[in-house]
Design a protein around this motif. Structure first.
Motif, mmCIF file in Angstrom:
data_model
loop_
_atom_site.group_PDB
_atom_site.id
_atom_site.type_symbol
_atom_site.label_atom_id
_atom_site.label_comp_id
_atom_site.label_asym_id
_atom_site.label_seq_id
_atom_site.Cartn_x
_atom_site.Cartn_y
_atom_site.Cartn_z
ATOM 1 N N LEU A 73 2.298 -1.445 -11.346
ATOM 2 C CA LEU A 73 3.499 -2.305 -10.871
ATOM 3 C C LEU A 73 4.175 -1.587 -9.593
ATOM 4 C CD1 LEU A 73 5.581 -4.422 -10.929
ATOM 5 C CD2 LEU A 73 7.016 -2.941 -12.438
ATOM 6 N N GLY A 74 4.109 0.037 -9.640
ATOM 7 C CA GLY A 74 4.363 0.695 -8.345
ATOM 8 C C GLY A 74 3.544 0.542 -7.102
ATOM 9 N N VAL A 75 2.264 0.267 -7.477
ATOM 10 C CA VAL A 75 1.202 0.092 -6.271
ATOM 11 C C VAL A 75 1.372 -1.239 -5.626
ATOM 12 C CG1 VAL A 75 -1.244 -0.348 -5.884
ATOM 13 C CG2 VAL A 75 -0.585 1.586 -7.401
ATOM 14 N N VAL A 76 1.740 -2.404 -6.633
ATOM 15 C CA VAL A 76 1.825 -3.712 -6.050
ATOM 16 C C VAL A 76 2.832 -4.099 -5.556
ATOM 17 C CG1 VAL A 76 2.319 -6.139 -7.197
ATOM 18 C CG2 VAL A 76 0.675 -4.644 -8.216
ATOM 19 N N LEU A 77 4.207 -3.234 -5.846
ATOM 20 C CA LEU A 77 5.488 -3.135 -5.123
ATOM 21 C C LEU A 77 5.399 -2.717 -3.711
ATOM 22 C CD1 LEU A 77 8.121 -2.514 -7.923
ATOM 23 C CD2 LEU A 77 7.727 -4.742 -6.657
ATOM 24 N N ALA A 78 4.574 -1.454 -3.740
ATOM 25 C CA ALA A 78 4.402 -0.628 -2.332
ATOM 26 C C ALA A 78 3.682 -1.514 -1.509
ATOM 27 C CB ALA A 78 3.514 0.528 -2.627
ATOM 28 N N SER A 79 2.495 -2.339 -1.933
ATOM 29 C CA SER A 79 1.757 -3.175 -1.174
ATOM 30 C C SER A 79 2.594 -4.348 -0.363
ATOM 31 C CB SER A 79 0.281 -3.467 -2.081
ATOM 32 O OG SER A 79 0.682 -4.538 -2.974
ATOM 33 N N CYS A 80 3.654 -4.630 -1.267
ATOM 34 C CA CYS A 80 4.268 -5.615 -0.894
ATOM 35 C C CYS A 80 5.062 -5.327 0.235
ATOM 36 C CB CYS A 80 5.017 -6.529 -2.023
ATOM 37 S SG CYS A 80 4.192 -7.159 -3.375
ATOM 38 N N LYS A 81 5.514 -4.386 0.541
ATOM 39 C CA LYS A 81 6.163 -3.778 1.734
ATOM 40 C C LYS A 81 5.568 -4.365 2.882
ATOM 41 C CE LYS A 81 9.081 0.117 0.261
ATOM 42 N NZ LYS A 81 9.345 1.392 0.260
ATOM 43 N N SER A 82 6.340 -4.751 4.062
ATOM 44 C CA SER A 82 5.863 -5.164 5.130
ATOM 45 C C SER A 82 5.402 -3.788 6.123
ATOM 46 C CB SER A 82 6.864 -5.902 5.897
ATOM 47 O OG SER A 82 8.046 -5.101 6.272
ATOM 48 N N GLU A 83 4.872 -4.031 7.081
ATOM 49 C CA GLU A 83 4.524 -2.603 7.751
ATOM 50 C C GLU A 83 5.712 -2.118 8.232
ATOM 51 O OE1 GLU A 83 1.794 0.185 8.785
ATOM 52 O OE2 GLU A 83 1.368 -1.649 7.826
ATOM 53 N N LYS A 84 6.792 -3.016 8.998
ATOM 54 C CA LYS A 84 7.812 -2.368 9.347
ATOM 55 C C LYS A 84 8.640 -1.608 8.310
ATOM 56 C CE LYS A 84 10.535 -5.207 11.842
ATOM 57 N NZ LYS A 84 11.604 -5.959 12.199
ATOM 58 N N GLU A 85 8.750 -2.091 7.146
ATOM 59 C CA GLU A 85 9.138 -1.332 6.211
ATOM 60 C C GLU A 85 8.772 -0.023 5.854
ATOM 61 O OE1 GLU A 85 9.145 -4.464 3.258
ATOM 62 O OE2 GLU A 85 11.238 -5.016 3.313
ATOM 63 N N LYS A 86 7.361 0.141 5.766
ATOM 64 C CA LYS A 86 6.971 1.240 5.666
ATOM 65 C C LYS A 86 7.227 2.083 6.822
ATOM 66 C CE LYS A 86 2.756 -1.026 3.188
ATOM 67 N NZ LYS A 86 1.357 -1.279 3.369
ATOM 68 N N VAL A 87 7.217 1.590 8.148
ATOM 69 C CA VAL A 87 7.371 2.637 9.022
ATOM 70 C C VAL A 87 8.635 3.191 9.036
ATOM 71 C CG1 VAL A 87 7.957 2.412 11.561
ATOM 72 C CG2 VAL A 87 5.774 1.429 10.698
ATOM 73 N N LYS A 88 9.661 2.289 8.812
ATOM 74 C CA LYS A 88 11.087 2.725 8.497
ATOM 75 C C LYS A 88 11.396 3.675 7.420
ATOM 76 C CE LYS A 88 14.643 0.055 8.941
ATOM 77 N NZ LYS A 88 15.521 -1.158 8.614
ATOM 78 N N ASP A 89 10.524 3.778 6.206
ATOM 79 C CA ASP A 89 10.396 4.525 5.217
ATOM 80 C C ASP A 89 9.805 5.870 5.738
ATOM 81 O OD1 ASP A 89 11.445 2.798 3.418
ATOM 82 O OD2 ASP A 89 9.730 2.639 2.620
ATOM 83 N N GLU A 90 8.847 5.703 6.577
ATOM 84 C CA GLU A 90 8.329 6.913 7.243
ATOM 85 C C GLU A 90 9.170 7.885 8.007
ATOM 86 O OE1 GLU A 90 4.053 8.318 9.479
ATOM 87 O OE2 GLU A 90 4.361 6.211 9.104
ATOM 88 N N ILE A 91 10.055 7.036 8.916
ATOM 89 C CA ILE A 91 10.898 7.589 9.810
ATOM 90 C C ILE A 91 11.930 8.369 8.943
ATOM 91 C CG2 ILE A 91 12.712 7.032 11.480
ATOM 92 C CD1 ILE A 91 10.655 4.890 12.640
ATOM 93 N N ALA A 92 12.469 7.442 8.086
ATOM 94 C CA ALA A 92 13.371 7.949 7.205
ATOM 95 C C ALA A 92 13.087 9.367 6.349
ATOM 96 C CB ALA A 92 13.951 7.233 6.151
ATOM 97 N N SER A 93 11.827 9.347 5.922
ATOM 98 C CA SER A 93 11.246 10.522 5.432
ATOM 99 C C SER A 93 11.423 11.790 6.354
ATOM 100 C CB SER A 93 9.754 10.557 4.843
ATOM 101 O OG SER A 93 9.325 11.576 4.272
#
Length: 299
Positions: free
Chosen positions: A13-33
Protein backbone atom coordinates in the motif's frame (compact mmCIF):
# COMPACT_ATOMS: atom_id res chain seq x y z
CA UNK A 1 -4.73 -13.10 8.16
CA UNK A 2 -1.22 -13.86 9.35
CA UNK A 3 1.27 -11.22 10.42
CA UNK A 4 3.59 -11.63 7.41
CA UNK A 5 0.70 -11.04 5.00
CA UNK A 6 -0.37 -7.90 6.90
CA UNK A 7 3.17 -6.54 6.73
CA UNK A 8 3.36 -7.32 3.00
CA UNK A 9 0.04 -5.58 2.28
CA UNK A 10 1.07 -2.57 4.33
CA UNK A 11 4.31 -2.24 2.40
CA UNK A 12 2.49 -2.73 -0.91
CA UNK A 13 0.00 0.00 0.00
CA UNK A 14 2.89 2.31 0.82
CA UNK A 15 4.43 1.68 -2.59
CA UNK A 16 1.10 2.34 -4.33
CA UNK A 17 0.54 5.59 -2.43
CA UNK A 18 4.08 6.75 -3.18
CA UNK A 19 3.61 6.02 -6.87
CA UNK A 20 0.41 8.06 -6.83
CA UNK A 21 2.29 11.20 -5.83
CA UNK A 22 2.79 13.70 -8.61
CA UNK A 23 6.29 14.57 -9.70
CA UNK A 24 5.83 18.02 -8.16
CA UNK A 25 4.88 16.52 -4.79
CA UNK A 26 7.95 14.31 -4.90
CA UNK A 27 10.12 17.36 -5.62
CA UNK A 28 8.53 19.28 -2.74
CA UNK A 29 9.19 16.32 -0.43
CA UNK A 30 12.81 16.18 -1.59
CA UNK A 31 13.26 19.91 -1.01
CA UNK A 32 11.64 19.66 2.43
CA UNK A 33 13.95 16.78 3.31
CA UNK A 34 17.07 18.74 2.32
CA UNK A 35 16.04 21.87 4.21
CA UNK A 36 14.73 20.09 7.31
CA UNK A 37 18.23 18.70 7.85
CA UNK A 38 19.38 22.27 8.57
CA UNK A 39 18.68 24.33 11.66
CA UNK A 40 17.05 27.45 10.29
CA UNK A 41 14.00 28.82 8.52
CA UNK A 42 13.61 28.70 4.74
CA UNK A 43 11.35 29.90 1.95
CA UNK A 44 11.20 28.71 -1.66
CA UNK A 45 9.37 30.27 -4.60
CA UNK A 46 9.64 28.76 -8.09
CA UNK A 47 7.74 29.78 -11.23
CA UNK A 48 8.23 28.32 -14.69
CA UNK A 49 7.79 31.24 -17.07
CA UNK A 50 6.73 28.96 -19.90
CA UNK A 51 4.26 26.58 -18.28
CA UNK A 52 3.19 28.57 -15.23
CA UNK A 53 4.16 25.68 -12.97
CA UNK A 54 4.93 26.76 -9.39
CA UNK A 55 6.40 25.41 -6.19
CA UNK A 56 5.85 27.64 -3.15
CA UNK A 57 7.01 27.02 0.41
CA UNK A 58 6.69 29.66 3.16
CA UNK A 59 6.49 32.18 0.33
CA UNK A 60 4.76 34.86 2.41
CA UNK A 61 7.04 34.60 5.46
CA UNK A 62 8.99 37.80 6.18
CA UNK A 63 12.80 37.82 6.02
CA UNK A 64 15.47 40.45 6.49
CA UNK A 65 16.02 41.49 2.88
CA UNK A 66 19.81 41.87 3.17
CA UNK A 67 21.19 42.78 -0.26
CA UNK A 68 18.22 41.40 -2.21
CA UNK A 69 16.74 44.88 -1.71
CA UNK A 70 19.33 46.19 -4.16
CA UNK A 71 17.31 44.83 -7.09
CA UNK A 72 14.33 47.07 -6.25
CA UNK A 73 16.75 50.00 -5.89
CA UNK A 74 18.10 49.27 -9.38
CA UNK A 75 14.57 49.18 -10.79
CA UNK A 76 13.72 52.55 -9.26
CA UNK A 77 16.91 54.12 -10.61
CA UNK A 78 16.10 52.84 -14.11
CA UNK A 79 12.52 54.06 -13.71
CA UNK A 80 13.60 57.58 -12.79
CA UNK A 81 16.06 57.61 -15.68
CA UNK A 82 13.26 56.55 -18.04
CA UNK A 83 11.16 59.41 -16.69
CA UNK A 84 13.92 61.83 -17.65
CA UNK A 85 14.98 62.85 -14.15
CA UNK A 86 18.56 62.06 -15.08
CA UNK A 87 20.60 59.94 -17.43
CA UNK A 88 22.31 56.76 -16.31
CA UNK A 89 25.46 58.28 -17.82
CA UNK A 90 25.25 61.31 -15.52
CA UNK A 91 28.02 61.48 -12.94
CA UNK A 92 27.62 61.59 -9.17
CA UNK A 93 30.22 62.42 -6.52
CA UNK A 94 31.32 59.51 -4.35
CA UNK A 95 30.82 60.19 -0.65
CA UNK A 96 30.72 58.27 2.58
CA UNK A 97 28.42 60.30 4.77
CA UNK A 98 24.76 59.48 5.14
CA UNK A 99 21.83 60.35 7.38
CA UNK A 100 19.95 57.93 9.61
CA UNK A 101 16.27 57.60 8.82
CA UNK A 102 15.63 57.82 12.59
CA UNK A 103 16.90 61.32 13.35
CA UNK A 104 19.00 62.42 10.36
CA UNK A 105 22.19 61.97 12.38
CA UNK A 106 25.30 61.30 10.34
CA UNK A 107 26.88 57.90 9.86
CA UNK A 108 29.39 56.37 7.47
CA UNK A 109 30.29 52.93 6.19
CA UNK A 110 33.32 50.92 7.21
CA UNK A 111 35.15 49.63 4.10
CA UNK A 112 36.04 46.47 6.05
CA UNK A 113 32.35 45.58 6.21
CA UNK A 114 31.74 46.12 2.51
CA UNK A 115 32.15 43.48 -0.19
CA UNK A 116 33.62 46.18 -2.47
CA UNK A 117 36.30 48.50 -1.13
CA UNK A 118 38.02 50.17 -4.09
CA UNK A 119 35.36 52.88 -4.32
CA UNK A 120 36.41 54.13 -0.89
CA UNK A 121 39.74 55.17 -2.42
CA UNK A 122 37.87 57.39 -4.86
CA UNK A 123 35.80 59.47 -2.44
CA UNK A 124 35.28 62.97 -3.78
CA UNK A 125 35.62 61.79 -7.37
CA UNK A 126 32.78 61.24 -9.81
CA UNK A 127 31.34 58.00 -11.13
CA UNK A 128 28.43 57.46 -13.50
CA UNK A 129 25.11 56.35 -12.07
CA UNK A 130 25.28 53.33 -14.39
CA UNK A 131 28.61 52.22 -12.92
CA UNK A 132 27.28 52.56 -9.36
CA UNK A 133 24.25 50.41 -10.24
CA UNK A 134 26.57 47.80 -11.73
CA UNK A 135 28.77 47.75 -8.61
CA UNK A 136 25.69 47.60 -6.35
CA UNK A 137 24.39 44.48 -8.09
CA UNK A 138 27.42 42.52 -9.29
CA UNK A 139 29.69 42.91 -6.24
CA UNK A 140 27.00 44.13 -3.81
CA UNK A 141 28.73 47.44 -3.05
CA UNK A 142 27.17 48.98 0.05
CA UNK A 143 28.67 52.38 -0.70
CA UNK A 144 27.07 52.44 -4.15
CA UNK A 145 23.80 51.28 -2.61
CA UNK A 146 23.62 54.04 -0.04
CA UNK A 147 24.44 56.72 -2.59
CA UNK A 148 21.75 55.41 -4.94
CA UNK A 149 19.10 54.99 -2.23
CA UNK A 150 19.69 58.55 -1.12
CA UNK A 151 19.35 59.72 -4.71
CA UNK A 152 16.31 57.59 -5.59
CA UNK A 153 14.51 57.74 -2.18
CA UNK A 154 13.69 54.48 -0.38
CA UNK A 155 9.99 55.35 -0.18
CA UNK A 156 9.84 55.64 -3.94
CA UNK A 157 11.67 52.33 -4.30
CA UNK A 158 9.02 50.65 -2.14
CA UNK A 159 6.15 52.30 -4.00
CA UNK A 160 7.51 51.21 -7.37
CA UNK A 161 7.70 47.54 -6.38
CA UNK A 162 4.22 47.89 -4.85
CA UNK A 163 3.05 49.01 -8.26
CA UNK A 164 4.67 45.90 -9.75
CA UNK A 165 2.64 43.71 -7.40
CA UNK A 166 5.08 43.14 -4.53
CA UNK A 167 2.87 44.02 -1.57
CA UNK A 168 5.00 43.18 1.47
CA UNK A 169 8.55 44.18 0.61
CA UNK A 170 9.87 47.25 2.44
CA UNK A 171 12.95 49.25 1.44
CA UNK A 172 13.33 51.64 4.32
CA UNK A 173 16.98 52.55 4.56
CA UNK A 174 20.54 52.26 3.40
CA UNK A 175 23.10 49.84 4.75
CA UNK A 176 24.60 50.14 8.25
CA UNK A 177 22.09 52.64 9.61
CA UNK A 178 22.65 51.42 13.16
CA UNK A 179 20.01 53.60 14.81
CA UNK A 180 17.39 52.29 12.40
CA UNK A 181 18.59 48.73 12.98
CA UNK A 182 18.24 49.15 16.76
CA UNK A 183 14.65 50.30 16.24
CA UNK A 184 14.07 47.29 13.95
CA UNK A 185 13.50 49.54 10.96
CA UNK A 186 14.96 47.01 8.56
CA UNK A 187 14.52 46.28 4.89
CA UNK A 188 12.33 43.20 4.64
CA UNK A 189 11.04 40.93 1.91
CA UNK A 190 9.17 37.72 1.18
CA UNK A 191 10.03 35.06 -1.36
CA UNK A 192 6.74 35.77 -3.13
CA UNK A 193 7.51 39.47 -3.55
CA UNK A 194 10.93 38.76 -5.02
CA UNK A 195 9.28 36.21 -7.31
CA UNK A 196 6.93 38.91 -8.57
CA UNK A 197 9.77 41.37 -9.14
CA UNK A 198 11.96 38.90 -11.03
CA UNK A 199 9.01 37.77 -13.15
CA UNK A 200 8.49 41.39 -14.20
CA UNK A 201 12.16 41.68 -15.11
CA UNK A 202 12.08 38.43 -17.07
CA UNK A 203 8.94 39.46 -18.95
CA UNK A 204 10.21 42.93 -19.83
CA UNK A 205 7.66 44.59 -17.55
CA UNK A 206 9.99 46.31 -15.05
CA UNK A 207 10.01 49.96 -16.26
CA UNK A 208 9.96 48.95 -19.95
CA UNK A 209 11.35 46.15 -22.16
CA UNK A 210 14.62 47.96 -22.88
CA UNK A 211 15.28 48.75 -19.21
CA UNK A 212 14.31 45.22 -18.15
CA UNK A 213 16.79 43.73 -20.62
CA UNK A 214 19.56 46.06 -19.40
CA UNK A 215 18.88 45.15 -15.77
CA UNK A 216 18.82 41.42 -16.54
CA UNK A 217 22.19 41.79 -18.26
CA UNK A 218 23.60 43.38 -15.10
CA UNK A 219 22.18 40.55 -12.99
CA UNK A 220 23.83 38.04 -15.35
CA UNK A 221 27.21 39.50 -14.33
CA UNK A 222 26.72 38.64 -10.64
CA UNK A 223 30.05 37.69 -9.05
CA UNK A 224 28.71 35.78 -6.02
CA UNK A 225 27.54 32.41 -7.28
CA UNK A 226 27.48 30.06 -4.31
CA UNK A 227 23.74 29.36 -4.17
CA UNK A 228 21.45 29.13 -7.22
CA UNK A 229 24.13 28.70 -9.94
CA UNK A 230 26.55 26.65 -7.82
CA UNK A 231 25.48 23.14 -8.85
CA UNK A 232 23.99 23.92 -12.26
CA UNK A 233 25.62 23.10 -15.62
CA UNK A 234 27.83 25.80 -17.13
CA UNK A 235 25.44 26.03 -20.07
CA UNK A 236 22.74 27.40 -17.77
CA UNK A 237 22.77 31.19 -17.34
CA UNK A 238 21.61 32.78 -14.10
CA UNK A 239 20.65 36.45 -13.68
CA UNK A 240 20.54 36.90 -9.94
CA UNK A 241 21.09 38.92 -6.78
CA UNK A 242 22.29 37.41 -3.54
CA UNK A 243 22.04 38.77 -0.02
CA UNK A 244 23.57 37.85 3.29
CA UNK A 245 23.97 39.03 6.86
CA UNK A 246 24.68 36.93 9.94
CA UNK A 247 22.46 33.85 9.89
CA UNK A 248 20.84 34.94 6.63
CA UNK A 249 21.61 33.81 3.07
CA UNK A 250 19.39 34.54 0.07
CA UNK A 251 19.43 34.25 -3.69
CA UNK A 252 16.88 35.54 -6.21
CA UNK A 253 17.15 34.63 -9.88
CA UNK A 254 15.98 34.18 -13.42
CA UNK A 255 17.41 30.90 -14.71
CA UNK A 256 17.92 30.53 -18.48
CA UNK A 257 18.15 27.02 -19.92
CA UNK A 258 20.09 26.40 -23.15
CA UNK A 259 16.87 25.44 -24.99
CA UNK A 260 15.34 28.87 -24.36
CA UNK A 261 13.15 27.98 -21.41
CA UNK A 262 13.44 30.07 -18.27
CA UNK A 263 12.16 30.12 -14.72
CA UNK A 264 12.33 32.31 -11.64
CA UNK A 265 13.66 30.89 -8.39
CA UNK A 266 13.83 32.58 -4.99
CA UNK A 267 15.59 30.94 -2.04
CA UNK A 268 15.58 32.65 1.36
CA UNK A 269 16.92 31.61 4.75
CA UNK A 270 17.27 32.98 8.27
CA UNK A 271 18.38 31.84 11.73
CA UNK A 272 20.99 29.56 10.17
CA UNK A 273 23.17 27.88 12.77
CA UNK A 274 25.63 26.47 10.24
CA UNK A 275 25.79 29.03 7.45
CA UNK A 276 28.09 27.01 5.20
CA UNK A 277 25.82 23.98 5.41
CA UNK A 278 22.77 26.19 4.91
CA UNK A 279 24.22 27.65 1.71
CA UNK A 280 25.04 24.15 0.47
CA UNK A 281 21.47 23.03 1.19
CA UNK A 282 20.07 25.98 -0.74
CA UNK A 283 22.31 25.25 -3.72
CA UNK A 284 21.10 21.64 -3.60
CA UNK A 285 17.50 22.87 -3.71
CA UNK A 286 18.41 24.86 -6.81
CA UNK A 287 19.77 21.70 -8.42
CA UNK A 288 16.60 19.78 -7.52
CA UNK A 289 14.46 22.45 -9.17
CA UNK A 290 16.68 22.48 -12.27
CA UNK A 291 16.49 18.68 -12.59
CA UNK A 292 12.71 18.88 -12.25
CA UNK A 293 12.46 21.41 -15.08
CA UNK A 294 14.98 19.60 -17.28
CA UNK A 295 13.16 16.28 -16.85
CA UNK A 296 9.88 17.82 -18.02
CA UNK A 297 11.49 18.63 -21.38
CA UNK A 298 12.76 15.09 -21.76
CA UNK A 299 9.28 13.70 -21.15
Amino acid sequence: MNRSRIVFLTLALGVVLASCKSEKEKVKDEIASVLSAQEGTFAVAFHDLGTGDEILMNEHDTFHAASTMKTPVMIEVFKQAAEGRYSLQDSIVLKNDFKSIVDSSAYSLDPKDDSEYELYNQLGKKRTIASLVYEMITVSSNLSTNILIEMADGKKVTQTVRDLGAKDIQVRRGVEDQKAFEKKLNNVTTAYDLLVIFEKLANGEAVNPEASKAMVNILLDQKYNDIIPAQLPDSVKVAHKTGWVTGVHHDSAIVFLPDGRKYVLILLSKQLKDEKAGVEALSTVSKIIYNYVAQQKEE
